[in-house]
Design an enzyme around this catalytic site. Structure first.
Site, PDB file in Angstrom:
ATOM      1  N   HIS A 251       0.857  -1.184   0.000  1.00  0.00           N
ATOM      2  CA  HIS A 251       0.000   0.000   0.000  1.00  0.00           C
ATOM      3  C   HIS A 251       0.891   1.232   0.000  1.00  0.00           C
ATOM      4  CE1 HIS A 251      -3.833   2.084   0.882  1.00  0.00           C
ATOM      5  NE2 HIS A 251      -3.078   2.912   1.577  1.00  0.00           N
ATOM      6  N   HIS A 294      -2.569   2.671  11.395  1.00  0.00           N
ATOM      7  CA  HIS A 294      -1.308   3.370  11.585  1.00  0.00           C
ATOM      8  C   HIS A 294      -1.437   4.522  12.570  1.00  0.00           C
ATOM      9  CE1 HIS A 294      -3.409   5.688   8.470  1.00  0.00           C
ATOM     10  NE2 HIS A 294      -2.645   6.722   8.759  1.00  0.00           N
ATOM     11  N   GLU A 300      -4.441  14.474  10.390  1.00  0.00           N
ATOM     12  CA  GLU A 300      -5.204  14.143   9.188  1.00  0.00           C
ATOM     13  C   GLU A 300      -6.670  14.540   9.367  1.00  0.00           C
ATOM     14  OE1 GLU A 300      -4.694  10.031   8.242  1.00  0.00           O
ATOM     15  OE2 GLU A 300      -2.506  10.124   8.288  1.00  0.00           O
ATOM     16  N   TYR A 309     -16.552   6.601   1.318  1.00  0.00           N
ATOM     17  CA  TYR A 309     -15.118   6.359   1.462  1.00  0.00           C
ATOM     18  C   TYR A 309     -14.884   4.878   1.708  1.00  0.00           C
ATOM     19  CZ  TYR A 309     -10.372   6.662   3.350  1.00  0.00           C
ATOM     20  OH  TYR A 309      -9.030   6.488   3.592  1.00  0.00           O
ATOM     21  N   HIS A 324      -7.920  12.784  12.757  1.00  0.00           N
ATOM     22  CA  HIS A 324      -7.040  11.852  13.452  1.00  0.00           C
ATOM     23  C   HIS A 324      -5.745  12.605  13.732  1.00  0.00           C
ATOM     24  CE1 HIS A 324      -9.557   8.855  10.995  1.00  0.00           C
ATOM     25  NE2 HIS A 324     -10.031   8.896  12.226  1.00  0.00           N
ATOM     26  N   HIS A 330      -5.518   4.966  13.899  1.00  0.00           N
ATOM     27  CA  HIS A 330      -6.741   4.949  13.101  1.00  0.00           C
ATOM     28  C   HIS A 330      -6.556   4.016  11.914  1.00  0.00           C
ATOM     29  CE1 HIS A 330      -4.154   8.205  11.630  1.00  0.00           C
ATOM     30  NE2 HIS A 330      -4.686   8.036  10.436  1.00  0.00           N
TER      31      HIS A 330
END
Length: 402
Positions: A251, A294, A300, A309, A324, A330
């Site tokens: 990712h 993470h 964020e 989403y 976050h 999160h």
């Protein structure tokens, strides 16, 4: 409404300036006097810090039948950090309004506004000309530029404000010459003017050192017959973003989805990045494709323009938001984790019909009293979306042989 626009040839220049040819100079006005700031603030100490994961339901838009609210009176600060006086910081606002600005304009002496419409198009009249900005488009009104906003019904959107820096395209590094947001797709207004006397008084609202001030003059400020230069307002259609994504495994960092950045004085560290999560192909093999769980050294703030989403299809709604904070854990909710942990990995479209975005900042942002309390939109059950995560660890598991 189709308005004439032209391409902003070079987005990132060391020297930015513009010459404006006016019918009357902007210096001809009465003195500025303080006015009510409403829910617009730069006071980051109104309430105690809150390190929890925060999510807001869609912010309410006032009904025009109950109260007329224009763009300025509909500004609400959600969170931020830093200080406009020292020219170093960030603020995130919502705008919710239902009425056009009449004989009134706004000027931000503190910084740049990056405006993200979510519901309802907005017609922005600037000293440089007019821009119609629709949901799934963004615009940037740079520091000191005067503008007025017309709306066509109940209207809502997000604003990222930065102090002390301007937005620019991110460095592409090994990507090379082409990719992400291309300079050719940014558009600026074509000169438009009105030679209009306002006998009842035209109001200039000035945001200065975090406070609002107003003054009166007897003519329209949009009296610029012609202009030239590169310090301009501009708009961009998010559909033009050239997505780069992982095509093998793992990712990639979401920085590959950066549209614009406001750099800090530290190399590689941004005051703020504007990042989007547009429709794209997911093809990574042997990979948990959604964002992983993470913690990181950035704040964020996420918003949703339309759709669902992919990491939180329930609860995170268009017109809402989440925050976050630095080092707060999160990631995907339970449904997303379970679904994607067992999914057959084949090429598939991701985020079709959706546009989520993120304001990411190196600042540790504080939430305002309006954001935590007064707006009454904070989802206090947000933490529950992770409560049902199960332990799947098996110490005896071995990878299957090919």
């Amino acid at each position: 409404m189709s308005l004439p626009l032209r391409t902003l040839a070079v987005q990132d220049l060391c020297l930015r300036d513009s010459w404006l040819y006016r019918i009357l100079p902007s210096v001809r006005h009465k003195p500025f006097t303080p006015m009510s700031c409403g829910d617009l603030t730069e006071n980051w100490n109104e309430v105690e810090p809150d390190p929890n994961q925060l999510r807001w339901k869609p912010f309410n838009i006032p009904k025009s039948s109950e109260k007329k609210v224009d763009f300025i009176s509909g500004l609400h600060t959600v969170c931020g950090a830093g200080d406009s006086k020292s020219r170093n910081g960030i603020a995130i606002h919502m705008y919710t309004c239902n009425t056009s600005m009449i004989d009134k304009c706004f000027q931000n002496a503190d910084g740049d506004f990056l405006i993200v419409p979510q519901q309802g198009e907005i017609l922005i009249t600037t000293e440089f000309g007019k821009m119609m900005v629709e949901p799934n488009e963004i615009c940037v009104i740079q520091q000191g530029m005067r503008f007025s906003v017309d709306v066509f019904g109940e209207t809502r959107g997000y604003i990222l404000e930065v102090f002390g820096a301007h937005f620019e395209l991110p460095d592409l590094g090994p990507i090379g010459a082409n990719g992400l947001a291309n300079p050719r797709d940014f558009q600026t207004p074509v000169a438009w003017y009105e030679d209009r006397t306002v006998a009842t008084g035209y109001t200039i609202v000035n945001k200065y050192q975090g406070k609002l001030f107003s003054c009166q003059q007897d003519f329209s400020p949009f009296n610029v017959v012609a202009w030239h230069g590169n310090y301009t307002p501009y708009k961009y259609n998010l559909e033009n973003f050239m997505v780069i994504n992982c095509v093998a495994f793992d990712h990639a960092d979401p920085s590959i989805f950066t549209v614009l950045t406001a750099k800090s004085t530290r190399p590689g560290v941004a005051i703020a990045d504007f990042v989007i999560f547009p429709p794209r192909w997911g093809v990574a093999d042997h990979t948990f494709r959604p964002p992983y769980y993470h913690r990181n050294c950035m704040s964020e703030f996420m918003g949703l323009i339309k759709g669902h989403y992919e990491a939180k299809e329930e609860g995170f709604q268009p017109g809402g938001a989440s925050l976050h904070s630095i080092m707060t854990p999160h990631g995907p909710d339970v449904d997303c984790f379970e679904k994607n942990s067992t999914a057959v990995l084949k090429p598939e479209r991701v985020a079709e019909g959706t546009m989520a975005f993120m304001f990411e900042s190196s600042f540790s942002m504080a939430v305002t009293k309006w954001g935590l309390d007064t707006c009454h939109r904070l989802d206090k059950s947000y933490y529950k979306c992770w409560e049902a995560l199960k332990n799947h660890f098996n110490p005896n598991w071995k990878p299957s042989s090919k």
